[in-house]
Design an enzyme around this catalytic site. Structure first.
Site, PDB file in Angstrom:
ATOM      1  N   ASN A  46       0.985  -1.229  -0.091  1.00 46.06           N
ATOM      2  CA  ASN A  46       0.043   0.053   0.022  1.00 46.06           C
ATOM      3  C   ASN A  46       1.003   1.062  -0.182  1.00 46.06           C
ATOM      4  OD1 ASN A  46      -2.010   2.281   0.489  1.00 46.06           O
ATOM      5  ND2 ASN A  46      -2.351   1.459   2.640  1.00 46.06           N
TER       6      ASN A  46
ATOM      7  N   LYS B 260      -0.096   4.384  -0.427  1.00 43.65           N
ATOM      8  CA  LYS B 260      -0.621   5.439   0.441  1.00 43.65           C
ATOM      9  C   LYS B 260      -0.432   6.569  -0.441  1.00 43.65           C
ATOM     10  CE  LYS B 260       0.129   3.346   4.825  1.00 43.65           C
ATOM     11  NZ  LYS B 260       0.013   3.607   6.450  1.00 43.65           N
TER      12      LYS B 260
ATOM     13  N   HIS C 282      -9.340   1.187   5.013  1.00 42.10           N
ATOM     14  CA  HIS C 282      -8.118   1.469   5.897  1.00 42.10           C
ATOM     15  C   HIS C 282      -8.450   2.269   6.813  1.00 42.10           C
ATOM     16  CE1 HIS C 282      -3.977   2.491   6.676  1.00 42.10           C
ATOM     17  NE2 HIS C 282      -3.573   1.423   6.136  1.00 42.10           N
TER      18      HIS C 282
ATOM     19  N   GLU D 259      -6.809   4.779   7.974  1.00 39.67           N
ATOM     20  CA  GLU D 259      -6.565   6.064   7.796  1.00 39.67           C
ATOM     21  C   GLU D 259      -7.761   6.781   7.003  1.00 39.67           C
ATOM     22  OE1 GLU D 259      -2.865   5.545   5.639  1.00 39.67           O
ATOM     23  OE2 GLU D 259      -2.009   4.846   7.596  1.00 39.67           O
TER      24      GLU D 259
ATOM     25  N   GLU E 238      -5.231  -4.921  10.909  1.00 37.82           N
ATOM     26  CA  GLU E 238      -4.221  -4.037  11.021  1.00 37.82           C
ATOM     27  C   GLU E 238      -4.578  -3.103  12.248  1.00 37.82           C
ATOM     28  OE1 GLU E 238      -2.328  -2.841   7.072  1.00 37.82           O
ATOM     29  OE2 GLU E 238      -4.194  -1.466   7.318  1.00 37.82           O
TER      30      GLU E 238
ATOM     31  N   GLY F 227       2.841   1.791  10.595  1.00 31.59           N
ATOM     32  CA  GLY F 227       3.976   2.765  10.494  1.00 31.59           C
ATOM     33  C   GLY F 227       4.472   3.279  11.925  1.00 31.59           C
TER      34      GLY F 227
ATOM     35  N   SER G 274       3.896  -2.551  10.378  1.00 34.54           N
ATOM     36  CA  SER G 274       5.169  -2.607  10.574  1.00 34.54           C
ATOM     37  C   SER G 274       5.719  -4.035  10.020  1.00 34.54           C
ATOM     38  CB  SER G 274       5.533  -2.196  11.966  1.00 34.54           C
ATOM     39  OG  SER G 274       4.855  -0.767  12.402  1.00 34.54           O
TER      40      SER G 274
HETATM   41  C1  PEP Z   1      -0.760  -0.101   6.353  1.00 35.12           C
HETATM   42  O1  PEP Z   1      -0.881   1.306   6.316  1.00 35.12           O
HETATM   43  O2  PEP Z   1      -1.413  -0.519   5.692  1.00 35.12           O
HETATM   44  C2  PEP Z   1       0.334  -0.481   6.795  1.00 35.12           C
HETATM   45  C3  PEP Z   1       0.599  -1.794   7.349  1.00 35.12           C
HETATM   46  O3  PEP Z   1       1.218   0.484   7.098  1.00 35.12           O
HETATM   47  P1  PEP Z   1       3.007  -0.005   7.678  1.00 35.12           P
HETATM   48  O4  PEP Z   1       3.367  -1.256   6.948  1.00 35.12           O
HETATM   49  O5  PEP Z   1       3.745   1.133   7.347  1.00 35.12           O
HETATM   50  O6  PEP Z   1       2.779  -0.035   9.130  1.00 35.12           O
END
Ligand code: PEP
Length: 251
Positions: A10, A12, A93, A95, A163, A169, A209
């Site tokens: 992703n 983003k 997501h 976000e 998630e 992140g 992460s």
């Molecule tokens: C995400 O935003 O879907 C995600 C898992 O981000 P990260 O891998 O950077 O934690």
């Protein structure tokens, strides 16, 4: 049931044409990733060019509107994503849930629109740190996913990404027990909503992460069928080791 692993990136709101070389290198690694599906969800502006740069590779979008067309400034429909060459889309997501006030009902409508087209869909869910610390993570997430499932759920084309918001992140990864407990609970909820056979066909991804150092351990957990990867999907150097971990190849 054996489920093929899915490793989805992703990007983003990151990436311009200058970054397409990364997508090309990732697609080349995907070609030799036996038994693993790989996809890259890029910004809408890059979908056409990423598809051209990576023939045969799965390029996806990061959101879709529930409606087919109309007065929805700035939004994108499933038909537009298909037209651009996308084969998959992420919905719900955290976000988008947080910054755009998306409810689980809205997420379900978006997933339904995707499945009414040819797009596969990755439906995201996850709890905040407050909810986890209060001991309500499992109830919160299973309620969220139950309300986010589309009415036309097609298990072969549906993935769920768990998630935890506090792991996205941040460099903090949920522990193996936390991931295992949540993925099993999500599978049970899917069985309740879709029936046992369909629930066993849905891929449940972990996101938060994930990197080349922790991926193998995460993929070894029961009911973990792949990963949704943010930061580490931006470069082939960081993403390819995760793909290799999914194949069982040592990294
Ligand atoms: C995400 O935003 O879907 C995600 C898992 O981000 P990260 O891998 O950077 O934690």
């Amino acid at each position: 049931m054996t489920r093929r692993k899915l490793v989805a990136g992703n990007w983003k709101m990151n990436g311009t044409a200058a970054d397409l070389g990364e997508a090309t290198q990732i697609s080349m690694a995907a070609e030799t990733a036996d038994g693993v599906d790989v996809a890259l969800c890029v910004p809408a502006t890059l979908i056409v060019r990423a598809c051209t740069a990576t023939p045969g590779f799965a390029i996806g979008g990061q959101d879709v509107h529930a409606a087919a067309n109309g007065a929805h400034t700035g939004d994108i429909s499933a038909a537009m994503l298909e037209d651009a060459g996308a084969s998959v889309v992420i919905v719900g997501h955290s976000e988008r849930r947080e910054a755009h006030g998306e409810t689980s009902e809205a997420v379900a409508a978006k997933a339904e629109a995707a499945l009414n087209s040819t797009l596969d869909v990755i439906v995201c869910c996850g709890e905040s740190l407050d909810v986890r610390e209060a001991g309500h993570a499992v109830t919160n997430v299973t309620d969220q996913i139950a309300a986010s499932l589309p009415a036309n759920a097609d298990a072969q084309r549906l993935s769920v990404a768990y998630e935890p918001i506090w792991a996205i992140g941040t460099g903090k990864v949920a522990g193996p027990e936390e991931i295992g407990e949540m993925h099993a609970a999500i599978r049970s909820k899917l069985a309740e909503k879709l029936g046992e056979d369909a629930a066993n066909a849905v891929r449940i991804l972990y996101g938060g992460s994930v990197n080349g150092d922790n991926a193998a351990e995460i993929f070894a957990i029961d009911h973990v069928d792949g990963a949704l990867v943010g930061g580490a999907s931006l470069t082939a150097a960081k993403f390819v080791p995760i793909i290799h971990a999914a194949t069982g190849r040592s990294v």
